[in-house]
Scaffold this active site. Structure first.
Site, mmCIF file in Angstrom:
data_model
loop_
_atom_site.group_PDB
_atom_site.id
_atom_site.type_symbol
_atom_site.label_atom_id
_atom_site.label_comp_id
_atom_site.label_asym_id
_atom_site.label_seq_id
_atom_site.Cartn_x
_atom_site.Cartn_y
_atom_site.Cartn_z
ATOM 1 N N ASP A 12 0.865 -1.173 0.000
ATOM 2 C CA ASP A 12 0.000 0.000 0.000
ATOM 3 C C ASP A 12 0.904 1.226 0.000
ATOM 4 O O ASP A 12 1.991 1.214 0.598
ATOM 5 C CB ASP A 12 -0.913 0.028 1.229
ATOM 6 N N GLU A 14 1.127 5.654 0.291
ATOM 7 C CA GLU A 14 0.512 6.943 0.599
ATOM 8 C C GLU A 14 1.221 7.980 -0.274
ATOM 9 O O GLU A 14 2.448 7.928 -0.441
ATOM 10 C CB GLU A 14 0.660 7.279 2.086
ATOM 11 N N HIS A 151 -5.208 4.251 6.909
ATOM 12 C CA HIS A 151 -4.653 5.285 6.033
ATOM 13 C C HIS A 151 -3.169 5.529 6.295
ATOM 14 O O HIS A 151 -2.653 6.590 5.945
ATOM 15 C CB HIS A 151 -5.453 6.596 6.145
ATOM 16 N N ASP A 156 -2.719 -0.431 6.341
ATOM 17 C CA ASP A 156 -3.626 -0.829 5.263
ATOM 18 C C ASP A 156 -3.128 -2.083 4.543
ATOM 19 O O ASP A 156 -3.933 -2.918 4.095
ATOM 20 C CB ASP A 156 -3.789 0.311 4.257
#
Length: 575
Positions: A12, A14, A151, A156
């Site tokens: 994942d 960001e 998040h 995640d």
């Protein structure tokens, strides 16, 4: 590659925004999944070389100050590739993460990702069509997945790893998916091809479930090679077996795996739930099915031993029963329970606790000074009253004397009033165990070698053509000596067969067994527990050597006629 051995790396990212190339990575998180378990993780903040927008900080908690001075993408990507290796790359909405990773790889002068890739969003759309949203937040909520850091990239990624295991289990059960190649192909199936039921579930539901009787019995679940992989018992075979094949996705993981592997179900009716319980235990130990965790081995269960061969009996515990003149009570659940019960009897009753060598010295010992023994070794009142004390212990062990409950409760209150909280807690625990033990023993009301009775259970209507009747469990010397099915209106030959079975099992000249083997004790434990849990449904007709054979036969037949089925709910089994 088999799913149980294949490595998956769930990733994942960001970012500062949604446009790869214009926006930048600020964090990468990844989890390596093997055999359904996360075995390794990767987490790294990334300096984007620019300001982190305030809206991203509000969503992720990552600020410009946090990423300032962190490695840039060109430094991080070689380490990420090393972590990724040749594993299957997984993400929820994979194209989004893959675009940002490929841009970062290009900055590092490295080629784009070449690993086989899997998108849990695509899987969810094919497997969970009834859910209105397939976003990660909604799926986490739907499956009750715990997230440590929503998040944030690693939080995640780990949540997506748990989601992947759930989806893989479902694909195995419903579509027979067993390899990485199967999964990679499944995510690209047309939607209409993912709505059909797997053939083995359809066959069981269409061809087997309609044949199951609404009566007690044992059932066998078999795999593709015909091997028994699970044995169970049921009050209603129809209801119990059907429960496995409805609402499969709501079962616990172990049951879902069982349903995935089963290809056939067979069964055997037993007439009563008690007979099913006894047969289940033996069958599990015989087949050792891979999905049965409990009852796979015979255990040693402790018994209390009252040594009645000595003029002044003592109480102790033992894992074995012998034909040695002593009285045995039980079985109990575990060694610790037996030790605590012996200690409790020592506190409540004035039985001697010394061994024979100390007793023959003829002088009071420490137990007398503690007030736990009347010193029968020196004669006097302690010796005169000893027989009465032994009878009190017998009454206590057979559940006929509940005075001990009051004594323990009073001791607990006195200890609590004196702020001796540890002692009060001990007495409290003993009180609970004592109430359970007395409840069980009250149904037996005798030592093991003196427990001779016929336990009567109503037959399920329709069993072997009977529209009523009873199943008789013949218990001699505490052991199950035989089982007889008696119709509601027995014919003369059926009465004669019962009389012969009773005469054989309850022959006064039949000596006690030299020992009780583990299978015998296992049955004794289940019978005692059954009588405790079913005080209304179970009936006993006790036998004594002085009973007339015809009177005993008539009493058994009369009790069998009065036996009627109960509507107690079926206990859940331990899968």
């Amino acid at each position: 590659m088999d799913l149980d051995t294949a490595p998956f790396v769930i990733v994942d990212t960001e970012t500062t925004g949604s446009r790869a190339g214009e926006d930048r990575l600020i964090e990468i998180g990844a989890a390596r999944l093997m055999g359904g378990e996360v075995v390794e993780t990767f987490q790294q903040l990334v300096d984007p070389g620019r300001h982190v927008p305030h809206r991203i900080t509000r969503l992720t908690g990552i600020s410009t100050a946090m990423v300032y001075g962190q490695p840039q993408a060109a430094e991080v990507m070689p380490r990420f590739l090393e972590f990724l290796g040749d594993a299957v790359l997984v993400a929820h909405n994979l194209p989004f993460d893959a675009r940002f990773l490929d841009v970062a790889l290009a900055e590092a002068g490295l080629p784009p990702l070449q690993n086989p890739s899997l998108d849990t969003l695509r899987l969810a759309r094919r497997l969970l069509s009834s859910l209105p949203s397939k976003g990660l937040s909604k799926l986490i909520e739907h499956f009750g997945i715990a997230v440590n850091g929503r998040h944030r990239a690693l939080g995640d990624a780990v949540a997506t790893a748990e989601l992947l295991t759930i989806l893989l289990d479902r694909m195995r059960i419903e579509f027979g998916v067993e390899t990485v190649e199967d999964v990679l192909a499944f995510q690209r199936r047309r939607y209409k091809d993912t709505r059909r039921e797997p053939s083995h579930l359809r066959k069981i539901r269409d061809e087997i479930l309609p044949l199951l009787p609404d009566r007690p019995g044992v059932y066998f679940m078999r795999d593709a090679k015909g091997r028994v992989i699970y044995v169970g018992k049921a009050k209603s075979l129809r209801n119990r077996v059907r429960s496995y094949f409805t609402g499969v996705e709501s079962h616990v993981p172990k049951t879902r795996k069982l349903v995935r592997d089963v290809r056939d179900v067979t069964w055997r009716e037993t007439g009563t739930e008690l007979a099913a319980l006894l047969e289940e235990s033996k069958l599990i130990k015989n087949y050792l099915p891979v999905y049965n965790r409990a009852q796979r081995r015979y255990r040693d269960y402790p018994f209390l031993r009252l040594d009645a061969t000595h003029p002044y009996p003592t109480i102790s515990w033992t894992p074995r029963i012998a034909h040695d003149g002593a009285e045995y009570y039980g079985p109990l659940g575990r060694r610790g329970q037996a030790e605590e019960l012996v200690e409790l009897i020592g506190r409540l009753f004035m039985l001697r606790e010394c061994d024979d060598n100390v007793f023959t010295l003829g002088r009071p010992c420490l137990y007398h000074e503690m007030g736990r023994c009347g010193a029968p070794c020196v004669g006097g009142e302690g010796a005169e009253q000893y027989g009465l004390e032994v009878e009190r212990v017998r009454a206590f062990l057979t559940g006929r004397d509940t005075e001990a409950v009051d004594m323990v409760e009073e001791a607990m209150r006195e200890a609590a009033a004196s702020r001796e909280y540890e002692a009060a807690g001990w007495y409290r625990d003993q009180l609970r165990r004592l109430q359970r033990t007395l409840g069980r023993q009250r149904k037996i009301a005798s030592a093991v070698h003196e427990h001779d009775a016929v336990l009567i259970e109503p037959l399920a209507p329709g069993y072997e053509g009977h529209e009523g009747g009873a199943q008789l469990f013949l218990i001699r010397y505490g052991r199950l000596a035989g089982r007889v099915d008696l119709p509601a209106d027995p014919a003369p030959d059926e009465v004669a067969d019962l009389a012969a079975a009773l005469a054989e099992a309850f022959d006064p000249a039949l000596p006690p067994p030299e020992s009780h083997l583990r299978p015998d004790v296992d049955e004794m434990r289940m019978l005692a527990n059954w009588m405790r849990l079913h005080p209304e449904g179970a009936r006993q007709v006790r036998w004594r050597p002085e009973h007339d054979a015809d009177d005993f036969l008539e009493a058994v037949i009369d009790a069998a006629r009065e036996a009627v089925p109960t509507n107690e709910p079926e206990d859940d089994e331990d899968e």
